[in-house]
Structures are given as C-alpha cells and as structure tokens.
Design a protein around this motif. Sequence first.
Motif, PDB file in Angstrom:
ATOM      1  N   VAL A 254       1.040  -1.271  -0.155  1.00 25.51           N
ATOM      2  CA  VAL A 254       0.177  -0.203  -0.373  1.00 25.51           C
ATOM      3  C   VAL A 254       1.172   1.033   0.393  1.00 25.51           C
ATOM      4  N   LEU A 255       0.619   2.056  -0.720  1.00 27.02           N
ATOM      5  CA  LEU A 255       1.893   3.103  -0.720  1.00 27.02           C
ATOM      6  C   LEU A 255       0.453   4.018  -0.889  1.00 27.02           C
ATOM      7  N   SER A 256      -0.680   4.842  -0.395  1.00 21.16           N
ATOM      8  CA  SER A 256      -1.729   5.654   0.645  1.00 21.16           C
ATOM      9  C   SER A 256      -2.403   5.535   1.303  1.00 21.16           C
ATOM     10  N   LEU A 257      -2.766   6.512   1.730  1.00 20.27           N
ATOM     11  CA  LEU A 257      -3.694   6.479   3.005  1.00 20.27           C
ATOM     12  C   LEU A 257      -5.086   6.373   2.338  1.00 20.27           C
ATOM     13  N   PRO A 258      -6.066   6.025   2.669  1.00 18.52           N
ATOM     14  CA  PRO A 258      -7.558   5.894   2.113  1.00 18.52           C
ATOM     15  C   PRO A 258      -7.667   6.851   1.525  1.00 18.52           C
ATOM     16  N   GLN A 259      -8.032   7.300  -0.005  1.00 20.30           N
ATOM     17  CA  GLN A 259      -8.569   8.521  -0.773  1.00 20.30           C
ATOM     18  C   GLN A 259      -9.947   7.691  -1.257  1.00 20.30           C
ATOM     19  N   SER A 260     -10.556   9.260  -1.627  1.00 16.17           N
ATOM     20  CA  SER A 260     -12.125   9.597  -1.862  1.00 16.17           C
ATOM     21  C   SER A 260     -11.746   9.362  -2.785  1.00 16.17           C
ATOM     22  N   ILE A 261     -13.305   8.567  -3.772  1.00 13.90           N
ATOM     23  CA  ILE A 261     -13.239   8.174  -5.510  1.00 13.90           C
ATOM     24  C   ILE A 261     -15.192   9.163  -5.076  1.00 13.90           C
ATOM     25  N   ALA A 262     -14.821   9.874  -6.530  1.00  5.48           N
ATOM     26  CA  ALA A 262     -16.120  10.775  -6.588  1.00  5.48           C
ATOM     27  C   ALA A 262     -15.921  11.411  -8.285  1.00  5.48           C
ATOM     28  N   TRP A 263     -17.250  11.716  -8.584  1.00  4.95           N
ATOM     29  CA  TRP A 263     -17.178  12.024 -10.010  1.00  4.95           C
ATOM     30  C   TRP A 263     -17.181  14.134  -9.744  1.00  4.95           C
ATOM     31  N   ALA A 264     -17.116  14.344 -11.254  1.00 10.80           N
ATOM     32  CA  ALA A 264     -16.786  15.798 -10.383  1.00 10.80           C
ATOM     33  C   ALA A 264     -16.819  16.280 -12.037  1.00 10.80           C
ATOM     34  N   VAL A 265     -17.903  17.684 -11.431  1.00 15.37           N
ATOM     35  CA  VAL A 265     -18.331  19.179 -11.930  1.00 15.37           C
ATOM     36  C   VAL A 265     -18.045  20.385 -12.270  1.00 15.37           C
ATOM     37  N   ARG A 266     -18.646  20.981 -12.927  1.00 12.37           N
ATOM     38  CA  ARG A 266     -17.138  21.909 -13.049  1.00 12.37           C
ATOM     39  C   ARG A 266     -17.540  23.325 -12.179  1.00 12.37           C
ATOM     40  N   LYS A 267     -16.538  24.277 -11.838  1.00  7.84           N
ATOM     41  CA  LYS A 267     -16.670  24.878 -10.707  1.00  7.84           C
ATOM     42  C   LYS A 267     -18.002  25.625 -10.354  1.00  7.84           C
ATOM     43  N   ASP A 268     -18.435  26.389 -11.831  1.00  3.89           N
ATOM     44  CA  ASP A 268     -19.808  26.880 -12.034  1.00  3.89           C
ATOM     45  C   ASP A 268     -20.580  25.866 -12.008  1.00  3.89           C
ATOM     46  N   ALA A 269     -20.869  24.827 -12.075  1.00  4.83           N
ATOM     47  CA  ALA A 269     -22.611  24.156 -11.394  1.00  4.83           C
ATOM     48  C   ALA A 269     -22.933  23.587 -10.149  1.00  4.83           C
ATOM     49  N   PRO A 270     -23.285  24.529  -9.056  1.00  2.00           N
ATOM     50  CA  PRO A 270     -23.617  24.191  -8.099  1.00  2.00           C
ATOM     51  C   PRO A 270     -24.594  23.619  -7.904  1.00  2.00           C
ATOM     52  N   HIS A 271     -26.269  24.272  -8.474  1.00  2.00           N
ATOM     53  CA  HIS A 271     -27.109  23.112  -8.025  1.00  2.00           C
ATOM     54  C   HIS A 271     -26.366  21.607  -8.814  1.00  2.00           C
ATOM     55  N   LEU A 272     -25.983  21.496 -10.133  1.00  2.00           N
ATOM     56  CA  LEU A 272     -26.104  20.205  -9.801  1.00  2.00           C
ATOM     57  C   LEU A 272     -25.028  19.506  -9.952  1.00  2.00           C
ATOM     58  N   LEU A 273     -24.186  20.074  -9.001  1.00  2.00           N
ATOM     59  CA  LEU A 273     -23.188  19.093  -7.491  1.00  2.00           C
ATOM     60  C   LEU A 273     -24.312  18.890  -6.593  1.00  2.00           C
ATOM     61  N   SER A 274     -25.207  20.151  -6.274  1.00  2.00           N
ATOM     62  CA  SER A 274     -25.955  19.609  -4.959  1.00  2.00           C
ATOM     63  C   SER A 274     -26.946  18.617  -5.840  1.00  2.00           C
ATOM     64  N   GLU A 275     -28.026  18.585  -6.697  1.00  2.00           N
ATOM     65  CA  GLU A 275     -28.958  17.562  -7.172  1.00  2.00           C
ATOM     66  C   GLU A 275     -27.935  15.841  -7.080  1.00  2.00           C
ATOM     67  N   VAL A 276     -26.854  16.080  -7.217  1.00  2.00           N
ATOM     68  CA  VAL A 276     -25.862  14.488  -7.753  1.00  2.00           C
ATOM     69  C   VAL A 276     -25.603  13.954  -6.106  1.00  2.00           C
ATOM     70  N   ASN A 277     -25.252  15.239  -5.200  1.00  2.00           N
ATOM     71  CA  ASN A 277     -25.043  14.819  -3.873  1.00  2.00           C
ATOM     72  C   ASN A 277     -26.169  14.187  -3.439  1.00  2.00           C
TER      73      ASN A 277
END
Length: 495
Positions: A254-277
């Motif tokens: 093992v070379l790292s601590l536990p890390q998160s896997i996630a999807w990504a959107v643009r910084k200017d897409a807060p409504h989309l981010l909120s809905e996906v979450n």
Amino acid sequence: MRHRITRGLTGLILVVTLAGTIVYCTNKDFSSSGMIFSSSVAGAREANIATNSVLAQIKARGELVALTRYNTSSYFIYKGQPMGYEYEMLKLLANYLDVDLKIVATDDWSGMFDALENGQGDIIAANLIVSESRATKLAFTDSYRITRQVLVQRKPDGWRKMTTHGLNASLIRDPVALIGRTVSVRQSSAYYTSLVELSRELGGNINIDPIPEDVETEELIKLVAEGKIDFTVADEDVARLNQAYFSNLDVETVLSLPQSIAWAVRKDAPHLLSEVNKWLNSLQSTYDPTFNVIYKKYYKNNQAFARHMTSAYSSKNGDKISEYDDLFRINASRIGWDWRLIAAQAFEESHFDIHTESRMGAVGMMQLLPTTGKDFGANNLRNPAENIRAGASYLKWLDEYWSKEILDPNERLKFVLASYNAGQGHIQDARRLATKYGYSSDLWDGNVALFLLKKSKKKYYNDPIVRFGYCRGIEPFNYVKGVLNRYEHYKKMLT
C-alpha cells in the motif's frame, strides 16, 4: 453589487443590476427598508442563476452528457450491451434527473478534463481520486467509494514454489525500496502526484516514467504482468480485480492512506453538484441494494471480469458485437446501410436471440411476422441468415417508401425505424396531426414524434384525419431512441 436606479411614472423604482436582473419595488420599500431591497435583489439574482444553471440547461435539453473512459470498470460493450460501473451509475442518475444519458468517452485523460472545462460535458465519471490539485479546478461530488493506492509488481519466476517469507523478501514491501526504481504512470493521474510526494518524503529519487495519456491503468497492469514494465500504481479494488486474472501479480504493498473516489463537475455548476449529492446520499442511505449490487458486479465478480478481458465480444479486447456480425455486414452492404446500425436494431428487437417470439407472433432476431418474412423472401425465420436478410430487405423497402417524402436522410432514418416498429400507417397519422396543429410533418423530434405519443389519447386517435386509430406511441418513440442510442455506442467502439 452596484445598481442603476430609475424612477418610473407609477411610483415604482426600476432597479437594474449589473448582472442584468430587473427588480421592481415601491419608493417606500426602497427608502425605508434596505433589507427588503437587498433580499429582493438577492432572490431575483438567485432565480436568474437557477434558470441559467448547468442543471437547468441539462433539464432543458433533456440530456446529461457524461465524460468517461473505455475500461472494464467505467464503460465498455459486451455482447452488444453497454456496461460498466460508472455507466450503470450514470444511468441511475439520468433516470433520477428524468433526462437521457449521453456517454462521451474521451481519447485521453487530459482531454477529458479539458472537455469538461470547455462545456463539452456536464460531469466526469471515471474513477477519479479526489486530490488537492484537482480540487482547485474541479468541484467534486460526495465520495461514493474509498480506495487506497497500491504498488503493482510482478512476482518472481517460480513464485509458486516459494514460501510466503521468501516471496515477501523478493518483493517491495517498504516504499523506501522504490528509491532508484522506475514506476510507470500517467502524468495527469493522482498516482503521479502521490509518487512525487512520496519521493520527496523519502528523501530519495523515485524514477517516474510518464506514460501517454491514452493508456488506461488496466493496460499498465497488463504490461507489468507481461514483463514489459516493472511497476505501476493502481486503486486497490481495480488492482485486486486484475490480480485475479494475472496471477503473477502482487498488489499487497500500500502506498497511500484511504482516498475518496468521486465524480466531478465544473466549479460553476453548484445546482448540479447539489442535485447529484442529494441523489448519491439517497442511494447510499436507503435499504435499496442497487448501489452494492452494481459495485459487486464490477469489482467483486472475478469470473465476469475474466470474461470481459478475454471475450471476442467485449470492446475492451475484442472486435465483435455478436456471432452474427458477418451476416449484418453482408446485408448492410447489400442495402447501403452501416452494419452497426442493423446490429443495434437487432439487439433492440431480440438481444440477438434467434429463437425469441413475441406475443404478437413476431419471430427471430429481427422480429418479423411470418407474412412479412415471406414478403421479403424468408421461409424459415428461425434461420439467422434468412431472418437478417428479410429484416434488412424490409428496412430497405421502408427507406425507399419514405425517401419520397422525407428528404433528409438523418430524419428519414427515424421514420424508417418507427415504421419498422409500429407500421408506416401510424407514422403517417402522426404526420397529419403534426400538420393540423402547426408542427412540421418532416421532422421527428418534437414534431411527428410528439403526435405519435398523443395517438394514445382519445382526442387524437378519434380525430377524423387519423386513419389507423389508437397507437401506444411510447413504444415506437422509445424504440427509435433506443436503436439510435445503441448505434452511437457501437460507432464509438467498433469499426
């Protein structure tokens, strides 16, 4: 925020913000309550943002554009069916948003990030590790998986005869031993950043070999197994899955601590981010097993992974859609169509099952009624060659039928497919209705398709201009969409 203020004749004050938002309030409101004024502007501005947000644009066009990569965990085709962990999750998200899903698999990893930034996609779903450097440019969703980075290395020859102690002694177990060694990873990957940081912390030099951006981690793992490179780094669950296929690999360091896997959107897409979450949290917190079922399907099923790695019918390592590809090619050439389009239609009809029969008596892969089959030269519809030949001939006939009225070949294709499914009579009814209500009778989407859907309602199927009566229009509507969507999948992966 600055504003331009104009007094109107009616005693209203017109406030135009520099963002272009217009707010009306009375003199009393404006002069006596700065709070009322501020909240009015803020509320209007918020409404303006929501109306023009990335999420609103997705809803308006009815399509979520997802950026991903071709690999056995994200997106691939197996026996004609689009598959992949990210793909199945994205389908669930699209259903939640009540929109269609469009998959864009980019040529390389750096191009995927550029495509998101340039607005060519709405979301990245590609097994992304959340990192500080990436978070400066991307807005990550809540994590849907936790992993660790592990070293992928090859076991020595004769490892099966070695003791556990002897095997461990021959392998790198302490990251310090990587000093002076060469590890091959993509420069845009989180693995590269981790190796740079690890090298700095160790006070020695790990030779990091930057691999081209179009090379997948799975391909690097295979190169290690084949002895073409010495080391690479991978997410632990991906590495263990590949280890089940390449038994000469070790993935225990093992070379790292536990890390998160996630999807990504643009910084200017807060409504989309909120809905996906919101969707992700709901999916993970309910008693619905769907989330875990999909994960186990792609990350815990070693036998399925092996099939996907070796099958000629997997786009990951093969070049076939089905065992009937040669018949599709022959008949497509005969009628001047793309063979992948006929294959997409055959899958939509029967999942390539030559023995299937519908409740209406349609038989075989192309789901032809016996009378239609005979009209186009098929005596035995359970014979794949006869069935596909008759189906292709019927498509050619329909194409010629519509060529007199629908001149645009791309539009005509939709009319042909809809007619294959529901009969050209119902499609002509929908065209007449479209003309009556001021729509185009030569365009499918939002025009003829709209009135085909309406033919299930009494007002429309009882209209005097309708000659073929009731039609459950949702079936041909979905059929056209399904065939064309599958065709797009096939075009991306197969020549």
